[in-house]
Enzyme design. Structure first.
Site, short mmCIF file in Angstrom:
data_model
loop_
_atom_site.label_atom_id
_atom_site.label_comp_id
_atom_site.label_asym_id
_atom_site.label_seq_id
_atom_site.Cartn_x
_atom_site.Cartn_y
_atom_site.Cartn_z
CB SER A 163 -0.96 -0.04 1.19
OG SER A 163 -1.94 0.96 1.07
CG ASP A 190 -3.79 -3.41 -3.99
OD1 ASP A 190 -3.84 -3.30 -5.23
OD2 ASP A 190 -4.78 -3.25 -3.26
CG HIS A 265 -5.60 -2.57 0.25
ND1 HIS A 265 -4.94 -2.28 -0.94
CD2 HIS A 265 -5.03 -1.75 1.19
CE1 HIS A 265 -4.03 -1.34 -0.72
NE2 HIS A 265 -4.06 -1.02 0.56
#
Length: 395
Positions: A163, A190, A265
């Site tokens: 992230s 991601d 996610h």
């Protein structure tokens, strides 16, 4: 004119560099290093884990030779260094950092460093976390440069980020290149989307940040950025929510909001963690150039692999499907076969204030033999070397 004493100049020099978000002290070790230490940040910590200290971290500090010498950091082992995402911490149970650390230490002899920057990524200040990204990245780059100056080869460093951590990794890769250092591999899990849309100036991750940049997209359009930004971009199940099994998993745990926010996610790091033990568990096919993510499902030639087993020569977009529960990989076995990571013939250098006795149980002796603890580690899982060592040997 009266000049300040040498020690005063040294302190001024170190203070300026330690306070800079860009540079770390390059003063000669015989002068400045002996008079004063580089100022340590309290909001960014480098937590070392090895097979000798699986559950208790050893903190490493930028420029602290004695602390490095006394730690279990082994110059003969590859280094996996990981950056968690927003609202996480490096010590959180069942969170990405600890899960990834455990996976690498089960795999074999690794130095695993978890970067804890949770003080800069606390809920609910997401925009502040994005602003803190360059500060974290530059400090990380200074730390990696310090290890490299201590004769740890850059080509054996695998930088991994989830992230917001993925964008930090890209920024750090750029900073290192300004100093003439290029990492072998950056894996982005991601990469974050909010405040990174389109041509946002916050965007940092690009294929040029390392010799091989591989990206796993699982929540494209919500928390994850669907844009291809690596040499190889993988789109499991189309790269968008909902990832298989998320609805069932979150409902079972009474986390209704997690169906939309969170589950897909975090699948990125869950897939990668699984691939550490089984590098060929996620076969993928190359997609033709397409703006529609996951629209290209035509079978290509021999499959490539997402995650730890990704070939550093891969280029393009790749599509694959996963299972809806663990094990997620289509090729995964219920029980992973743990293999021993290679001991790399890496040159090493003792810090000036350390004795050779300090290193006797961690660094090779003149005859090339390891200390007793390492022999115990080898007996712990006496298996064959992993077939997937390409990411450590690319030059």
């Amino acid at each position: 004119m009266v000049l300040p004493a040498a020690s005063t100049l040294c302190n001024i020099f170190t203070f300026i560099l330690a306070g800079s978000p860009i540079f770390y002290s390059a003063a000669p070790r015989g002068s400045c290093a002996s008079c004063c230490a580089i100022k340590e940040r309290e909001d960014i910590k480098f937590m070392l884990y090895t097979r000798q200290n699986r559950n208790t971290a050893q903190l490493l500090h930028l420029g602290d030779d004695a602390r490095l010498a006394q730690s279990n950091f082994n110059f003969n082992y590859p280094l996996a260094i990981y950056l968690h995402g927003f609202s996480e911490s490096a010590t959180g149970e069942k969170q990405s950092s600890q899960e990834l650390k455990d996976a690498f230490l089960r795999r074999g002899n690794y130095n695993v460093i978890l970067v804890d920057w949770s003080a800069m990524t606390a809920v609910p200040w997401y925009s502040n976390s994005v602003e803190n990204l360059p500060v974290t990245a530059r400090y990380l780059a200074r730390f990696l440069r310090y290890l490299i100056d201590m004769r740890y080869p850059a080509k054996h460093i695998h930088l991994i980020g989830f992230s917001l951590g993925a964008e930090v990794a890209g920024f750090a890769g750029k900073q290192l290149q300004e100093w003439g250092i290029k990492l072998t591999r950056i894996t982005a899990l991601d990469p974050a989307l909010p405040l990174f849309e389109g041509n946002s100036s916050n965007r940092r991750l690009t294929p040029s940040d390392a010799r091989f940049v591989d990206v796993i997209h699982t929540d494209g359009g919500i928390l994850g950025n669907p844009t291809a930004m690596g040499h190889a971009d993988f789109y499991p199940n189309g790269g968008r929510p909902l990832q298989p099994g998320c609805a069932k998993q979150e409902i079972a745990n009474n986390r209704w909001l997690g169906i939309i926010i969170g589950c897909s996610h975090q699948r990125a790091w869950e897939y990668f963690v699984e691939s550490v033990a089984q590098p060929k568990s996620f076969p993928a096919q190359r997609c033709e150039s397409s703006e529609s993510i996951g629209a290209c499902r035509e079978a290509g030639n021999s499959p490539s692999f997402m995650g730890m087993g990704a070939d550093p020569r891969l280029r393009g977009k790749f599509f694959l499907e996963t299972n809806d529960a663990k094990p997620f990989g289509k090729n995964s076995r219920p029980r992973a076969i743990v293999s021993l990571a290679p001991r790399l013939p890496i040159a090493y250098k003792l810090p000036p204030n350390a004795t050779r006795q300090t290193f006797v149980n961690r660094w090779p002796t003149v005859s090339g033999q390891q200390g007793n603890q390492d022999e115990t580690d080898e007996q712990e899982d006496n298996n064959t070397l992993s077939n997937n060592i390409d990411s450590f040997l690319v030059t």
